[in-house]
Design a protein around this motif. Structure first.
Motif, PDB file in Angstrom:
ATOM      1  N   ASP A  85      10.306 -51.967  17.554  1.00 25.26           N
ATOM      2  CA  ASP A  85      11.702 -52.011  18.010  1.00 25.26           C
ATOM      3  C   ASP A  85      11.939 -50.904  19.031  1.00 25.26           C
ATOM      4  O   ASP A  85      11.479 -49.795  18.864  1.00 25.26           O
ATOM      5  CB  ASP A  85      12.619 -51.822  16.787  1.00 25.26           C
ATOM      6  N   LYS A  86      12.698 -51.234  20.076  1.00 27.60           N
ATOM      7  CA  LYS A  86      12.833 -50.217  21.120  1.00 27.60           C
ATOM      8  C   LYS A  86      13.818 -49.125  20.762  1.00 27.60           C
ATOM      9  O   LYS A  86      13.897 -48.105  21.424  1.00 27.60           O
ATOM     10  CB  LYS A  86      13.243 -50.873  22.441  1.00 27.60           C
ATOM     11  N   GLY A  87      14.544 -49.296  19.652  1.00 27.70           N
ATOM     12  CA  GLY A  87      15.434 -48.218  19.223  1.00 27.70           C
ATOM     13  C   GLY A  87      14.875 -47.474  18.033  1.00 27.70           C
ATOM     14  O   GLY A  87      15.634 -46.943  17.222  1.00 27.70           O
ATOM     15  N   PHE A  88      13.566 -47.438  17.922  1.00 27.23           N
ATOM     16  CA  PHE A  88      12.913 -46.924  16.714  1.00 27.23           C
ATOM     17  C   PHE A  88      13.399 -45.527  16.368  1.00 27.23           C
ATOM     18  O   PHE A  88      13.837 -45.267  15.250  1.00 27.23           O
ATOM     19  CB  PHE A  88      11.400 -46.938  16.945  1.00 27.23           C
ATOM     20  N   ASN A  89      13.336 -44.598  17.320  1.00 30.87           N
ATOM     21  CA  ASN A  89      13.687 -43.218  17.004  1.00 30.87           C
ATOM     22  C   ASN A  89      15.174 -43.076  16.716  1.00 30.87           C
ATOM     23  O   ASN A  89      15.599 -42.304  15.874  1.00 30.87           O
ATOM     24  CB  ASN A  89      13.279 -42.294  18.152  1.00 30.87           C
ATOM     25  N   LEU A 106       8.357 -38.329  10.595  1.00 25.16           N
ATOM     26  CA  LEU A 106       9.238 -37.163  10.547  1.00 25.16           C
ATOM     27  C   LEU A 106      10.480 -37.478   9.729  1.00 25.16           C
ATOM     28  O   LEU A 106      10.886 -36.700   8.853  1.00 25.16           O
ATOM     29  CB  LEU A 106       9.638 -36.756  11.971  1.00 25.16           C
ATOM     30  N   GLY A 107      11.068 -38.615   9.996  1.00 29.82           N
ATOM     31  CA  GLY A 107      12.268 -38.991   9.253  1.00 29.82           C
ATOM     32  C   GLY A 107      11.979 -39.103   7.763  1.00 29.82           C
ATOM     33  O   GLY A 107      12.710 -38.575   6.917  1.00 29.82           O
ATOM     34  N   ALA A 108      10.861 -39.781   7.444  1.00 31.88           N
ATOM     35  CA  ALA A 108      10.532 -39.940   6.026  1.00 31.88           C
ATOM     36  C   ALA A 108      10.231 -38.592   5.390  1.00 31.88           C
ATOM     37  O   ALA A 108      10.624 -38.319   4.254  1.00 31.88           O
ATOM     38  CB  ALA A 108       9.344 -40.883   5.891  1.00 31.88           C
ATOM     39  N   ALA A 109       9.506 -37.735   6.127  1.00 28.25           N
ATOM     40  CA  ALA A 109       9.177 -36.423   5.569  1.00 28.25           C
ATOM     41  C   ALA A 109      10.423 -35.610   5.302  1.00 28.25           C
ATOM     42  O   ALA A 109      10.517 -34.890   4.299  1.00 28.25           O
ATOM     43  CB  ALA A 109       8.254 -35.684   6.536  1.00 28.25           C
ATOM     44  N   VAL A 139      18.561 -34.385  14.240  1.00 30.83           N
ATOM     45  CA  VAL A 139      18.578 -33.724  15.548  1.00 30.83           C
ATOM     46  C   VAL A 139      17.265 -33.959  16.283  1.00 30.83           C
ATOM     47  O   VAL A 139      17.244 -34.306  17.467  1.00 30.83           O
ATOM     48  CB  VAL A 139      18.831 -32.218  15.347  1.00 30.83           C
ATOM     49  N   LEU A 140      16.156 -33.808  15.554  1.00 28.74           N
ATOM     50  CA  LEU A 140      14.864 -33.931  16.227  1.00 28.74           C
ATOM     51  C   LEU A 140      14.615 -35.346  16.707  1.00 28.74           C
ATOM     52  O   LEU A 140      14.260 -35.571  17.858  1.00 28.74           O
ATOM     53  CB  LEU A 140      13.747 -33.492  15.275  1.00 28.74           C
ATOM     54  N   ASN A 141      14.848 -36.301  15.810  1.00 25.97           N
ATOM     55  CA  ASN A 141      14.571 -37.670  16.204  1.00 25.97           C
ATOM     56  C   ASN A 141      15.517 -38.132  17.296  1.00 25.97           C
ATOM     57  O   ASN A 141      15.138 -38.877  18.194  1.00 25.97           O
ATOM     58  CB  ASN A 141      14.697 -38.600  14.994  1.00 25.97           C
ATOM     59  N   GLY A 142      16.752 -37.666  17.188  1.00 24.87           N
ATOM     60  CA  GLY A 142      17.726 -38.102  18.179  1.00 24.87           C
ATOM     61  C   GLY A 142      17.483 -37.440  19.519  1.00 24.87           C
ATOM     62  O   GLY A 142      17.617 -38.052  20.565  1.00 24.87           O
TER      63      GLY A 142
END
Lengths: 163, 630, 99
Positions: B118-122, B39-42, B21-24
């Protein structure tokens, strides 16, 4: 006894008058036949001890309304024509048969009211009627005058040439 | 129920959901690359920590009673049919959860380096977190319906991630192919589930959690569906779904195409986790398959066939990722082989070791591709051992592991599987499995040789990958080194306390020797045939066979002709042309409008405007009314 | 006398007036037949008044009188308008409400 004969006679006169209206081609003659019907009906009212109604019938119906009709027939340019007054045969037949069936049904209904009626003359009917008229039904009576006022205003407004 | 309110379980699945949710939602604007990636890895690290805590709690329970449950809320309630959102933690789930979260974490860290710029990183990290969320639901679910939610969810995330670089239509097509092929399998899966719940409900069982299912499954024994035994039919239908999800014959065709996605995605989803969901499902439903030996035979034969097929095709591919893709198909065949003989623990063991070394190999391939600036054809690589030393060393570890060289991980697990196949009693299957092992060693050696050894075939100067990418690879290599030995000591006993192996019988020792020799032979021939002169000569000799194998036995083309074309025609002519445009559009929708209009046109004739006509109608109506009154 | 004869009389008058209403073409004549139908209803009411001995149906008749009078007035006004605008009083020609 005389009563009975009178009622039947006046009833027959009314029916004959209506029949005459049916077969008339000219509207003026039809109006005169109607006059006969109305007066015959007034006669029946008297025989049924509805004297006030009878007189009112003559005054209002035969007097005012018929006068209106005759004035209209005589003054409107297209009203008094002598051309064929009646519609194509098929439709006439349809109308007549419809009325006939209606009559048959109504008679059947009427036959459920088989009772004897005492047609002795009643002297107090007018008093009783007026007691009601000026009593419980006074308000409705006054409303009638409003109704007629509305009719007058409507008729005058509708028929004026210039607003 | 034992431990029905163990609240820590839901904390395993919540961090990945939050990461999604946060990253998206706010990732792109507020977190940027650094924040979003970490954040994703954490989030996954948190999930791993919670899994580990649950695991240690599980160990404190006596063996045989190791079960932790938690019911979050009642999801479906329809009459007597009731499904809860309930999580279950037993040894099987524990192993799966730890593998999923652990390997995922490493791959997340790797991705921070790989996807930089990459521009779609998040978006990438949010999809990846969502994937882990669904995968965890799949392995932690306490009833097959919730498991199916996870099943579908990982399919969705696979589609999203394969077609991640969606601007290129090929990637989008690959994503579509993956999703649709999965869907075909899922149809079988759903029918199997429906049959299961219907047949059980007919016997009065209305709860569908695994405990109840395992207890009551004997009620189905003897029941028949269309003439076949009910457990067999359900087992086969569920297995059909597993062939779709785990890329086995006949629904494996999507996996090679799925290599169009970013390499870490291939490592995570298509090597270590999602494709293993089918094996997990079989292990979970082992109580059902115990009643359906015929279904297990089908599983076994399919596993052997797919393993051999995958290995043969992999032997001739030239794209480095495609070799690894077919290798995955082949290795999962091994897992199904184990399940088909009833040795679910062995299958899960191989799943674990495969996760380690296949993820390592994929990440190494990604490192090579990253270093070679996008090059994926092995014949254009070569000689990278000097320029990418660290990657070379780590790839070598993976190479030894997958070839089955002791004492690395692959040896232990693959050997165990082959032992069980041999013990099953059908020799030809064991021979096929052995041949596959030899081929495996061959093609991985070929990959190593073509990529790293020999002379350089391209002008690109390859640079070593950054630490963010190499450290996770090193961690996986360590696991590939030690995992086998540790696993054979502890994992099998943990998963299935009944199958403790006491001594190594001389029979088993002989089999082990045979498999090691086969592996070494494969390695040797790999080096041998990597010499260009020899391989060219062989190619000329067997050119027709080579052509067929290189083109993947034309399976995709056969499917396109036999299945896809008729289906498309059916969809176009019948469903669209006849049903949709003709029936629904023309008859029902437009037809209703036309009917109304025509009725209006007819009824309009009643309004003649003729007053006497109206009066006639009045009279007629009056007549009828009076007639009715009378 | 038999009561139903009076009712039958009023019904005959009504049916004849309806027949006339359905067969004639002139609008004014149509209005006359409508008045005749009202009159027939009045007759039935008067018969009931005599039967029950209560004068209330007669009051009803009074109301119908007033209504008929107003209706005749307004109706004739409308007929004048019709004649002025459509130049005809033939009911078959007046079909502006068709469709």
């Amino acid at each position: 006894m005389m009563h009975k004969i009178a009622i039947y006679a006046l009833g027959g006169l009314a029916a004959a008058g209506t029949l005459a209206m049916l077969s008339q081609t000219e509207p003026l003659r039809a109006a005169l036949a109607m006059l006969a019907v109305l007066i015959a009906t007034a006669g029946i009212y008297i025989l049924l001890s509805a004297q006030l109604i009878a007189f009112l019938q003559v005054i209002i119906y035969a007097g005012a309304i018929m006068s209106l009709f005759i004035i209209a027939i005589n003054t409107l340019p297209f009203a008094a024509g002598r051309e064929k007054q009646q519609r194509p045969t098929f439709l006439r037949l349809a109308g007549l048969s419809g009325a006939a069936i209606l009559l048959a049904e109504l008679i059947q209904i009427a036959l459920t009211f088989r009772t004897r009626l005492d047609i002795a003359f009643s002297q107090e009917s007018v008093q009783r009627l007026s007691a009601l008229l000026f009593g419980p039904y006074a308000f409705q009576f006054e409303l009638l005058s409003l109704l007629i006022l509305a009719g007058i205003v409507g008729a005058v407004a509708a028929a004026k040439r210039k607003i | 129920m034992t431990g029905n309110f163990y609240p820590l379980l839901k904390w395993i699945i919540l961090p990945p959901l939050a990461g999604f949710v946060l990253n998206g939602g706010i990732g792109k604007r507020f977190l940027g690359e650094k924040g979003g990636g970490w954040l994703g890895a954490a989030a996954i690290l948190l999930a791993f920590i919670f899994s580990f805590l649950c695991f240690s709690d599980l160990l404190n329970l006596p063996a045989g009673h190791r079960l932790l449950r938690d019911t979050l809320f009642n999801w479906i309630s329809a009459g007597s049919f009731s499904i809860d959102f309930a999580l279950r933690f037993d040894p099987l789930s524990a192993v799966m959860a730890l593998v999923v979260t652990g390997v995922s974490f490493l791959i997340h860290v790797y991705s921070i380096g790989y996807m930089r710029g990459d521009k779609g990183f998040n978006r990438y990290f949010s999809y990846l977190n969502l994937f882990v969320f669904f995968m965890l639901i799949l392995v932690l679910a306490d009833n097959p319906i919730l498991m199916f939610v996870g099943w579908e969810g990982v399919g969705l995330c696979s589609y999203l991630l394969i077609g991640f670089w969606y601007e290129d239509e090929k990637n989008a097509a690959a994503g579509k192919k993956a999703f649709i092929t999965n869907r075909v399998g899922d149809a079988g899966f759903l029918i199997g589930l429906m049959l299961l719940s219907y047949l059980l409900a007919r016997q009065g069982v209305s709860g569908l959690d695994f405990e109840t299912l395992a207890l009551n499954i004997n009620l189905l024994d003897g029941g028949t569906v269309l003439g076949f035994g009910a457990p067999t039919v359900i087992g086969l239908l569920l297995f059909f779904g597993a062939t779709g999800k785990s890329a086995q014959f006949p629904l494996y065709i999507w996996l090679p195409d799925a290599m169009a996605g970013p390499t870490p995605v291939s490592a995570l989803i298509h090597a270590a986790t999602m494709v293993t969901a089918g094996v997990y499902m079989l292990a979970r439903m082992s109580f059902l398959y115990a009643l359906a030996p015929r279904a297990l035979e089908v599983v076994l034969v399919t596993g052997v066939f797919t393993a051999l097929l995958g290995a043969v095709i992999a032997a001739l591919q030239s794209d480095i990722k495609k070799v690894l893709a077919y290798s995955t198909i082949s290795q999962i065949g091994y897992m199904f082989m184990a399940a088909g003989t009833g040795a679910y623990a062995a299958g899960i063991f191989h799943l674990t070791t495969h996760a380690f070394f296949k993820a390592l190999l994929f990440l190494a391939a990604g490192s090579v591709i990253h270093g070679m600036a996008g090059e994926q054809e092995m014949f254009r690589m070569g000689g990278l051992s000097k320029e990418m030393r660290f990657t070379f060393a780590l790839t070598a570890v993976g190479w030894l592991a997958i070839s089955g060289i002791p004492p690395l991980a692959g040896f232990y697990s693959k050997d165990l599987v082959l032992e069980h196949v041999y013990a099953h009693g059908v020799p030809v299957l064991w021979y096929a499995g052995l041949a596959t092992a030899g081929l495996t060693a061959y093609y991985v050696t070929r990959l190593l040789a073509l990529t790293f050894l020999g002379g350089k075939n391209s002008e690109t100067h390859a640079h070593e990958s950054p630490l963010l990418m190499t450290i996770p690879m090193a961690a996986l290599a360590a696991l590939a080194l030690t995992g086998g030995w540790l696993g054979s000591k502890y994992l099998l006993a943990f998963l299935d306390p009944a199958s403790a192996r006491a001594e190594i019988s001389p029979e088993a020792f002989r089999l082990t020797m045979i498999s090691v020799i086969t592996a070494l032979a494969g390695v040797a021939s790999g080096f041998f045939f990597a010499i260009p002169a020899i391989s060219d000569a062989l190619a000329r000799r067997l050119s027709i066979a080579r052509e067929v194998v290189y083109n993947k036995f034309y399976v995709d083309e056969i499917y396109a002709f036999a299945v896809i074309r008729p289906l498309k025609r059916l969809a176009d002519k019948v469903c669209f042309g006849f049903l949709d445009a003709g029936l629904i559009d023309g008859l029902l929708v437009n037809g209703a409008a036309r009917l109304t209009y025509r009725t209006g046109a007819v009824l309009r004739n009643l309004q003649t405007g003729n007053a006497q006509g109206y009066a006639l109608t009045f009279t007629g109506g009056l007549i009828l009314l009076l007639y009715w009154i009378m | 006398m038999p009561f139903e004869h009076l009712l039958v009389l009023s019904f005959i008058l009504f049916a004849l007036a309806a027949a006339g209403f359905l067969t004639h073409k002139n609008t004014i004549v149509l209005l006359m037949f409508a008045e005749l139908m009202l009159n027939a209803a009045n007759l039935a009411l008067a018969a009931f008044a005599k039967l029950s001995g209560s004068p209330e149906p007669q009051i009803f008749i009074l109301m119908i009188f007033a209504v008929a009078a107003a209706e005749a007035g307004v109706g004739l006004a409308l007929i004048i308008l019709l004649a002025r605008n459509l130049k005809t009083l033939d009911i078959d020609e007046i079909r502006n409400l068709k469709g």
